[in-house]
Design an enzyme around this catalytic site. Structure first.
Site, PDB file in Angstrom:
ATOM      1  N   GLU A 127      49.130  31.024  29.892  1.00 50.63           N
ATOM      2  CA  GLU A 127      49.010  32.495  29.523  1.00 50.63           C
ATOM      3  C   GLU A 127      49.200  32.912  28.245  1.00 50.63           C
ATOM      4  O   GLU A 127      48.923  34.022  27.777  1.00 50.63           O
ATOM      5  CB  GLU A 127      50.288  32.757  30.580  1.00 50.63           C
ATOM      6  CG  GLU A 127      50.634  34.413  30.437  1.00 50.63           C
ATOM      7  CD  GLU A 127      49.149  35.311  30.956  1.00 50.63           C
ATOM      8  OE1 GLU A 127      48.224  34.724  31.347  1.00 50.63           O
ATOM      9  OE2 GLU A 127      49.307  36.505  30.545  1.00 50.63           O
ATOM     10  N   GLU A 164      42.896  37.806  24.051  1.00 48.95           N
ATOM     11  CA  GLU A 164      42.167  38.889  24.544  1.00 48.95           C
ATOM     12  C   GLU A 164      42.455  40.109  23.830  1.00 48.95           C
ATOM     13  O   GLU A 164      41.782  41.134  23.996  1.00 48.95           O
ATOM     14  CB  GLU A 164      42.394  39.085  25.841  1.00 48.95           C
ATOM     15  CG  GLU A 164      43.979  39.376  26.429  1.00 48.95           C
ATOM     16  CD  GLU A 164      44.284  39.564  27.969  1.00 48.95           C
ATOM     17  OE1 GLU A 164      43.367  40.084  28.539  1.00 48.95           O
ATOM     18  OE2 GLU A 164      45.074  39.063  28.342  1.00 48.95           O
ATOM     19  N   HIS A 190      43.977  12.731  22.215  1.00 49.69           N
ATOM     20  CA  HIS A 190      42.892  12.105  22.831  1.00 49.69           C
ATOM     21  C   HIS A 190      41.467  13.208  22.530  1.00 49.69           C
ATOM     22  O   HIS A 190      40.550  12.953  23.311  1.00 49.69           O
ATOM     23  CB  HIS A 190      42.826  12.194  24.322  1.00 49.69           C
ATOM     24  CG  HIS A 190      44.126  11.475  24.920  1.00 49.69           C
ATOM     25  ND1 HIS A 190      43.760  10.121  24.946  1.00 49.69           N
ATOM     26  CD2 HIS A 190      45.287  11.605  25.211  1.00 49.69           C
ATOM     27  CE1 HIS A 190      45.008   9.307  25.413  1.00 49.69           C
ATOM     28  NE2 HIS A 190      45.824  10.531  25.558  1.00 49.69           N
ATOM     29  N   LYS A 247      46.825  35.720  26.227  1.00 46.66           N
ATOM     30  CA  LYS A 247      47.410  36.822  25.596  1.00 46.66           C
ATOM     31  C   LYS A 247      47.011  37.351  24.233  1.00 46.66           C
ATOM     32  O   LYS A 247      46.684  38.373  23.937  1.00 46.66           O
ATOM     33  CB  LYS A 247      49.030  36.985  25.898  1.00 46.66           C
ATOM     34  CG  LYS A 247      49.731  38.038  26.336  1.00 46.66           C
ATOM     35  CD  LYS A 247      48.956  38.913  27.235  1.00 46.66           C
ATOM     36  CE  LYS A 247      48.784  37.844  28.643  1.00 46.66           C
ATOM     37  NZ  LYS A 247      47.806  38.644  29.477  1.00 46.66           N
ATOM     38  N   LYS A 258      40.491  46.610  33.038  1.00 47.18           N
ATOM     39  CA  LYS A 258      41.800  46.123  33.604  1.00 47.18           C
ATOM     40  C   LYS A 258      41.299  45.629  34.863  1.00 47.18           C
ATOM     41  O   LYS A 258      42.282  44.791  35.449  1.00 47.18           O
ATOM     42  CB  LYS A 258      42.407  47.635  33.723  1.00 47.18           C
ATOM     43  CG  LYS A 258      43.895  47.383  34.339  1.00 47.18           C
ATOM     44  CD  LYS A 258      44.728  46.482  33.596  1.00 47.18           C
ATOM     45  CE  LYS A 258      46.088  46.174  34.046  1.00 47.18           C
ATOM     46  NZ  LYS A 258      46.807  44.935  33.283  1.00 47.18           N
ATOM     47  N   CYS A 305      35.396  50.931  37.124  1.00 48.97           N
ATOM     48  CA  CYS A 305      35.156  52.273  36.619  1.00 48.97           C
ATOM     49  C   CYS A 305      36.067  53.245  37.080  1.00 48.97           C
ATOM     50  O   CYS A 305      36.776  52.867  37.890  1.00 48.97           O
ATOM     51  CB  CYS A 305      33.451  52.959  36.973  1.00 48.97           C
ATOM     52  SG  CYS A 305      32.363  51.748  36.506  1.00 48.97           S
ATOM     53  N   ARG A 331      40.169  51.731  33.076  1.00 48.89           N
ATOM     54  CA  ARG A 331      39.208  51.054  34.104  1.00 48.89           C
ATOM     55  C   ARG A 331      37.861  50.880  33.351  1.00 48.89           C
ATOM     56  O   ARG A 331      36.831  50.122  34.124  1.00 48.89           O
ATOM     57  CB  ARG A 331      38.987  51.836  35.273  1.00 48.89           C
ATOM     58  CG  ARG A 331      40.328  52.056  36.262  1.00 48.89           C
ATOM     59  CD  ARG A 331      40.315  52.988  37.108  1.00 48.89           C
ATOM     60  NE  ARG A 331      39.602  52.192  38.386  1.00 48.89           N
ATOM     61  CZ  ARG A 331      39.854  51.649  39.268  1.00 48.89           C
ATOM     62  NH1 ARG A 331      41.393  51.363  39.357  1.00 48.89           N
ATOM     63  NH2 ARG A 331      39.222  50.945  40.088  1.00 48.89           N
ATOM     64  N   TRP A 390      32.340  51.387  32.967  1.00 46.24           N
ATOM     65  CA  TRP A 390      32.379  49.883  32.437  1.00 46.24           C
ATOM     66  C   TRP A 390      30.978  49.296  33.096  1.00 46.24           C
ATOM     67  O   TRP A 390      30.708  48.859  34.053  1.00 46.24           O
ATOM     68  CB  TRP A 390      33.430  49.078  32.927  1.00 46.24           C
ATOM     69  CG  TRP A 390      33.581  47.619  32.215  1.00 46.24           C
ATOM     70  CD1 TRP A 390      33.627  47.564  31.024  1.00 46.24           C
ATOM     71  CD2 TRP A 390      33.676  46.425  32.948  1.00 46.24           C
ATOM     72  NE1 TRP A 390      33.733  46.166  30.559  1.00 46.24           N
ATOM     73  CE2 TRP A 390      33.962  45.412  31.678  1.00 46.24           C
ATOM     74  CE3 TRP A 390      33.573  45.974  34.165  1.00 46.24           C
ATOM     75  CZ2 TRP A 390      33.780  44.103  32.186  1.00 46.24           C
ATOM     76  CZ3 TRP A 390      33.695  44.531  34.416  1.00 46.24           C
ATOM     77  CH2 TRP A 390      33.775  43.617  33.265  1.00 46.24           C
ATOM     78  N   ASN A 410      31.835  53.745  41.512  1.00 49.39           N
ATOM     79  CA  ASN A 410      32.593  52.555  41.168  1.00 49.39           C
ATOM     80  C   ASN A 410      32.205  51.474  41.985  1.00 49.39           C
ATOM     81  O   ASN A 410      32.405  51.546  43.256  1.00 49.39           O
ATOM     82  CB  ASN A 410      33.887  52.886  41.196  1.00 49.39           C
ATOM     83  CG  ASN A 410      34.803  51.624  40.667  1.00 49.39           C
ATOM     84  OD1 ASN A 410      34.158  50.815  39.905  1.00 49.39           O
ATOM     85  ND2 ASN A 410      35.983  51.703  41.098  1.00 49.39           N
ATOM     86  N   GLY A 411      31.321  50.391  41.469  1.00 45.80           N
ATOM     87  CA  GLY A 411      31.072  49.160  42.329  1.00 45.80           C
ATOM     88  C   GLY A 411      29.738  48.775  42.026  1.00 45.80           C
ATOM     89  O   GLY A 411      29.356  49.392  40.878  1.00 45.80           O
TER      90      GLY A 411
HETATM   91  C1  AGP Z   1      44.999  39.255  31.927  1.00 52.24           C
HETATM   92  O1  AGP Z   1      45.507  39.755  30.723  1.00 52.24           O
HETATM   93  C2  AGP Z   1      43.797  39.897  32.054  1.00 52.24           C
HETATM   94  N1  AGP Z   1      43.746  41.500  32.129  1.00 52.24           N
HETATM   95  C3  AGP Z   1      42.890  39.541  33.366  1.00 52.24           C
HETATM   96  O2  AGP Z   1      42.862  38.060  33.009  1.00 52.24           O
HETATM   97  C4  AGP Z   1      43.536  39.938  34.610  1.00 52.24           C
HETATM   98  O3  AGP Z   1      44.767  38.998  34.882  1.00 52.24           O
HETATM   99  C5  AGP Z   1      42.438  39.296  35.594  1.00 52.24           C
HETATM  100  O4  AGP Z   1      41.186  40.050  35.584  1.00 52.24           O
HETATM  101  C6  AGP Z   1      43.190  39.491  36.893  1.00 52.24           C
HETATM  102  O5  AGP Z   1      43.444  40.921  37.408  1.00 52.24           O
HETATM  103  P1  AGP Z   1      44.255  41.194  38.580  1.00 52.24           P
HETATM  104  O6  AGP Z   1      45.610  40.721  38.612  1.00 52.24           O
HETATM  105  O7  AGP Z   1      44.174  42.686  38.786  1.00 52.24           O
HETATM  106  O8  AGP Z   1      43.423  40.387  40.053  1.00 52.24           O
END
Ligand code: AGP
Length: 612
Positions: free
Chosen positions: A486, A493, A509, A490, A607, A2, A27, A74, A100-101
């Site tokens: 990766e 998501e 397989h 990308k 994020k 958050c 966030r 969030w 936040n938490g």
């Molecule tokens: C990647 O595009 C995502 N936003 C997510 O997988 C991110 O990499 C993951 O949450 C780890 O975040 P961090 O690098 O801030 O620890």
């Protein structure tokens, strides 16, 4: 996950905190709210959805106030709704809290308070905090003051288990914001006759570059002219001002349609900055921020690389590279598995924790697990002052600057660059002479990435051809398989199309059964020793009428089984994941754009995942 802001000073406090809150919307953005102190007392406004909805609720009537706090959420407990939006108040409406938490023991605290007659207004864990503070104030039954209120906060926090970054207002204490922090980030921007509070630096640097970083277990009393930081036991904390060097523009979009595209275009600068001061003129590697002696480095008999999401994917590449050049056992592990997996660690283990935000709960827990077993921890992290950057035994900062888009782009390339530096430095300590070749290859990386960016028009055409695919497979072998992990993340998501990475040799397989018209398969063929094998795998896909995209080095032969071909600049095999990814980030961006997706803040994601 958050965002919190606060303000106390002579500006219009509500306008100030909301403007700063917009910098934190990445966030979390399922609801937001603001609380302020006015001559009427404590006033609160909240709204579901983005911050723009909160502004609509205020409808331009910002109350006359010089003390305010705000929050963008969030959801973790209680669905996104106005009643669950922060700030949360005590029953008397005299105390407002933004948080936040996660309060892990909120259920038992809630039950206890309910048994004492408290009526809760929301389903959130956070609401127990103002109620606990109010209860303590009643018990104190003294004339309320900043000191007695601070004491009530301390008592309330002593009952709480979990993580928090808090900003708190009390109707009877004007011109004062109370803050506290444990396991969630919080900073104080120090101004002239005014002070700013935020979850991270980018929300205050328009006003001040002088920042105080709260540490875990600290809390503060913030007035326009004074910032008092204390431990929970009341001991005063003397904290040095941190001078921020980021320019404000770095946190703006810089003319791009989305933060994500801006950050893709920052890849070359990011790699260059991450190499700076570490790749020396003479081709050797230096890691000034890592205080390990050569003996310490060679004492590491095993390495575990740990992270989540994109950071984990960087670790997968790092594992392969480290094993190839160090000839020591290396694992790449998902942090949420590592922390509960009772890993076999000891003083001869180096645990490298990768995180852009430095606040990912699972990665922080993995660090604590590693430390508890005597391993040495090295953080590869992007956010200065983040928990990971402060609590690991050593830190290698990735110089990506603020990464706002939820889909990580430049941070991934920075992480790969940092891992290359670590692996090469370790090899150097072991007496290897391979760094000379890598030094040349690393130095030319930024220009190779610039060439990848110049291919955007060609990639847009590819995105137009593929945007209606029913699903995607990303295939590769060796480093190309690592890249496919990766690349697939990308795409899925931000475009919401299912995309799966698979070792190319595994398709026959089972997964080959899924290939049919409408399925797009992107095959990475950049590894010299497996290029031919990869082309054969793509022929198997073509024979089942899948759409084939081949990614090859410039100069390679165009395979006739490919419907589309992307040529990328060639470099050393272990560095190809850095080069190949730029095209894949651009492809994912444009497929999502063509599908009308919300790119910077994709649905269901945030994020920084600061909860389990
Ligand atoms: C990647 O595009 C995502 N936003 C997510 O997988 C991110 O990499 C993951 O949450 C780890 O975040 P961090 O690098 O801030 O620890």
């Amino acid at each position: 996950m958050c965002g919190i802001t606060g303000y106390v000073g002579n500006r219009n406090a509500v306008e100030t905190v909301i403007n700063n809150l917009k910098r934190l919307e990445y966030r979390g953005y399922d609801s937001s709210g603001v609380a302020c102190l006015t001559e009427k007392g404590l006033e609160v406004a909240r709204a579901v959805g983005k911050i723009a909805n909160l502004e609509r609720v205020l409808d331009g009537h910002t109350p006359e106030s010089h003390t305010a706090i705000s929050h963008t959420r969030w959801a973790t407990h209680g669905k996104p709704s106005e009643r669950n939006a922060h700030p949360h108040r005590d029953s008397a409406g005299k105390i407002a809290v933004v948080h936040n938490g996660i309060i892990e023991n909120y259920a038992e605290l809630r039950e206890e308070l309910i048994s004492e007659g408290v009526v809760f207004a929301s389903e959130t864990d956070t609401e127990v905090l103002p109620q606990l503070i109010a209860r303590e104030l009643t018990r104190l039954s003294t004339q309320i003051s900043a000191e007695s209120f601070a004491h009530a906060i301390r008592v309330a926090l002593s009952l709480v288990r979990g993580s928090y970054a808090l900003a708190i207002l009390c109707a009877d204490l004007p011109d004062t914001v109370f803050v506290a922090r444990k396991d969630s980030p919080l900073v104080v921007g120090v101004g002239e006759g005014e002070n700013f509070i935020a979850s991270d630096i980018s929300a205050v640097i328009r006003y001040t570059r002088n920042v105080l970083l709260l540490e875990d277990g600290e809390f503060g009393i913030i007035t326009p002219d004074k910032v008092t930081l204390l431990k929970l036991d009341g001991q005063i904390v003397a904290r040095e001002i941190f001078r921020v060097t980021w320019d404000d523009a770095a946190a703006e979009k810089g003319g791009y349609a989305h933060f994500m595209l801006k950050e893709i275009y920052e890849n070359p600068r990011t790699v260059r900055e991450t190499l700076r001061t570490r790749l020396l003129e003479d081709g050797t590697i230096s890691l000034p921020g890592v205080p390990f002696t050569p003996a310490k480095w060679t004492s590491f008999k095993r390495i575990a690389i740990v992270g989540c999401g994109t950071a984990y994917h960087a670790g997968v590449v790092g594992k392969r590279f480290f094993e190839r050049i160090l000839r020591r056992p290396v694992t790449a592990e998902v942090a949420s598995e590592f922390r509960y997996g009772d890993p076999i660690l000891d003083a001869e283990t180096l645990v490298i924790l990768i995180s852009q935000s430095g606040e990912t709960a699972d990665t922080l827990a993995a660090m604590r697990e590693a430390k508890s077993k005597g391993a040495t921890t090295l953080a590869v992290v992007n956010v200065v002052g983040s928990t990971l950057s402060r609590d690991a035994d050593a830190v290698l900062l990735t110089q990506a600057g603020p990464e706002i888009g939820v889909a990580s782009t430049k941070a991934y390339l920075a992480q790969l660059t940092a891992l290359s530096l670590i692996g090469l430095y370790f090899a150097q300590v072991q007496g290897a002479t391979l760094t000379a070749d890598y030094a040349v290859a690393l130095r030319e990386l930024p220009s190779l990435l610039e060439r990848c960016l110049q291919k955007e028009p060609e990639i847009i055409a590819l995105a137009e051809a593929l945007a209606s695919s029913s699903c995607f497979f990303y295939l590769g072998r060796g480093y190309d398989f690592d890249t496919s992990l990766e690349a697939a993340l990308k795409l899925k998501e931000i475009s919401y199309i299912h995309a799966e990475a698979y070792p190319a040799g595994e398709m026959k397989h089972g997964p080959l059964a899924l290939v049919e018209p409408g399925v797009s398969v992107i095959g990475f063929c950049t590894q010299i020793e497996t290029e031919e094998k990869m082309i054969s795998n793509l022929k198997e896909v073509k024979a089942r009428e899948g759409t084939v995209v081949a990614v090859l080095r410039e100069g390679a032969k165009n395979p006739d089984c490919a419907d589309y071909t992307l040529f990328v600049p060639g470099t050393l095999d272990p560095l190809m994941p850095i080069v190949s990814m730029v095209s894949m980030q651009i492809l994912a961006y444009h497929v999502a754009r063509l599908r009308g997706c919300e790119i910077d803040q994709p649905r269901n994601l945030a994020k920084s995942v600061t909860v389990e």
